[in-house]
Design an enzyme around this catalytic site. Sequence first.
Site, mmCIF file in Angstrom:
data_model
loop_
_atom_site.group_PDB
_atom_site.id
_atom_site.type_symbol
_atom_site.label_atom_id
_atom_site.label_comp_id
_atom_site.label_asym_id
_atom_site.label_seq_id
_atom_site.Cartn_x
_atom_site.Cartn_y
_atom_site.Cartn_z
ATOM 1 N N PHE A 170 0.853 -1.199 0.000
ATOM 2 C CA PHE A 170 0.000 0.000 0.000
ATOM 3 C C PHE A 170 0.883 1.241 0.000
ATOM 4 O O PHE A 170 1.775 1.375 0.833
ATOM 5 C CB PHE A 170 -0.938 0.040 1.221
ATOM 6 C CG PHE A 170 -1.859 1.232 1.182
ATOM 7 C CD1 PHE A 170 -2.992 1.237 0.377
ATOM 8 C CD2 PHE A 170 -1.572 2.382 1.917
ATOM 9 C CE1 PHE A 170 -3.826 2.349 0.306
ATOM 10 C CE2 PHE A 170 -2.400 3.503 1.848
ATOM 11 C CZ PHE A 170 -3.533 3.480 1.039
ATOM 12 N N LYS A 205 2.606 9.854 8.468
ATOM 13 C CA LYS A 205 1.921 9.368 9.668
ATOM 14 C C LYS A 205 2.499 9.858 11.006
ATOM 15 O O LYS A 205 2.157 10.930 11.458
ATOM 16 C CB LYS A 205 1.821 7.835 9.614
ATOM 17 C CG LYS A 205 0.880 7.378 8.472
ATOM 18 C CD LYS A 205 0.282 6.022 8.692
ATOM 19 C CE LYS A 205 -0.883 5.781 7.744
ATOM 20 N NZ LYS A 205 -0.598 4.937 6.586
ATOM 21 N N ASP A 219 9.242 2.656 1.672
ATOM 22 C CA ASP A 219 8.061 3.375 2.143
ATOM 23 C C ASP A 219 7.958 3.143 3.641
ATOM 24 O O ASP A 219 7.536 2.082 4.096
ATOM 25 C CB ASP A 219 6.816 2.865 1.412
ATOM 26 C CG ASP A 219 5.541 3.585 1.863
ATOM 27 O OD1 ASP A 219 5.563 4.223 2.942
ATOM 28 O OD2 ASP A 219 4.521 3.483 1.157
HETATM 29 C C1 LIG Z 1 -0.857 5.254 5.161
HETATM 30 C C2 LIG Z 1 0.188 4.859 4.185
HETATM 31 C C3 LIG Z 1 0.409 5.587 3.007
HETATM 32 C C4 LIG Z 1 -0.468 6.744 2.589
HETATM 33 O O1 LIG Z 1 -0.363 7.821 3.464
HETATM 34 P P1 LIG Z 1 -1.425 9.048 3.360
HETATM 35 O O2 LIG Z 1 -0.919 10.033 4.344
HETATM 36 O O3 LIG Z 1 -2.763 8.464 3.702
HETATM 37 O O4 LIG Z 1 -1.392 9.540 1.958
HETATM 38 C C5 LIG Z 1 1.452 5.203 2.188
HETATM 39 N N1 LIG Z 1 2.228 4.155 2.500
HETATM 40 C C6 LIG Z 1 2.057 3.427 3.617
HETATM 41 C C7 LIG Z 1 2.980 2.287 3.912
HETATM 42 C C8 LIG Z 1 1.019 3.742 4.487
HETATM 43 O O5 LIG Z 1 0.823 2.995 5.584
#
Ligand SMILES: *Cc1c(COP(=O)(O)O)cnc(C)c1O
Length: 401
Positions: free
Chosen positions: A134, A250, A221
């Site tokens: 994701f 986050k 990521d």
């Molecule tokens: C939550 C998340 C995203 C997206 O972040 P947003 O601030 O909602 O755009 C991308 N990568 C990972 C691994 C995530 O957990």
Amino acid sequence: MGNTSMATHHLMNTYNRQPVTFVRGEGAFLWDTEGKRYLDAIMGVAVCGLGHAQPDIAEAICEQARTLIHTSNIYGIAWQEALADRLSAISGMDKVFFCNSGAEANEAAIKLARLHGHRKGLSDPHIVVMESSFHGRTMATLSATGNRKVQAGFEPLVSGFVRVPHGDVDTLRQVAATDRNIVAILVEPIQGEGGIRLPKMGYLEDVRKICDENGWLMMVDEVQTGIGRTGKWFGFQHCDVLPDVMSLAKGLGNGVPIGACLAAGAASELLGPGNHGSTFGGNPLMCRVAHTVLEVIERDGLLARADELGQRIQNGLRSRLHDVSGVIEVRGRGLMIGVQLDRACGALVGQALQKGLLINVTADSVIRLLPALVMSDEQTDMLIATLAELITAFLADGGHV
Ligand SMILES: *Cc1c(COP(=O)(O)O)cnc(C)c1O
């Protein structure tokens, strides 16, 4: 406004919301409109790692709001520079671009990879991405995401992504040998939305090696795994690697929206004036708050605490659930924990809510915990006991959804 305030018809229908509205928080607890207290084991989905209404964060917001909230990236921003220095010191990365979310941080990473490819003379650069990954909801990041539910209805997708199974080095070597257009790989150190999936030991080291052999950028990521969540500042620090690019968001702002894309070495020199930008990105308010987040984590020893609490939770859940049939595995690292069941268990979210516990279910059958780094031992034991009871009752009942 009571718990019925969600009756408005003026919000786009993008979330299946739980029937509760919170009005106040403190540490790991939240209170709803009826005054009922909840233990929060999700923390705004890995965002409020320092807890709700954290005093140092509240103070930083207030002071900066009274001083200066926003100017523009066309001027110098002292807090942005201080935050970049701090992030660079704890990560080993060289340079930072600030934005407002995880998806935006990954967009910046994807743009770096494409620039890297074009510099090498490739007009159709490809990026390797993982199954069940994701990366966000913008067009490029949903195209990179390994989940059809995120993509369906939004075709045509952004092209240039090559998908391989997460944690599979052999397939990665195969695509490296056959696709000469690959310029980068984007991988989560631990998949979050995908179900708290940890690759086997040595995977990131192998990825690093394959990147070096082929001139690819290794891009991690760390939007969910970063900022102490796994017991180290960043998930990659559990391995013997330094990536070329890392995305953050986050936990970085403890609830104030901020994202960052960090790069090391040649990758940090790819962007020039006019290549990329953000109006809000890195403004004085968000940067001061994020700087405070890093200070508090260090001051209060929260990396070690996250590790300790994570072990307490995993051990506690394992000892209570080891002979419960239907529980496949308790896994995770630090305060990123999954309980894999043998069946869909979305109904547990509502059952936990009734018992005053906030949890999340992802990938249909994985209970996901992303609790606060500041939980007390008592709160942690309350979480373990309540969740183990819920899971045991749910499975004994046949696991009705
Ligand atoms: C939550 C998340 C995203 C997206 O972040 P947003 O601030 O909602 O755009 C991308 N990568 C990972 C691994 C995530 O957990």
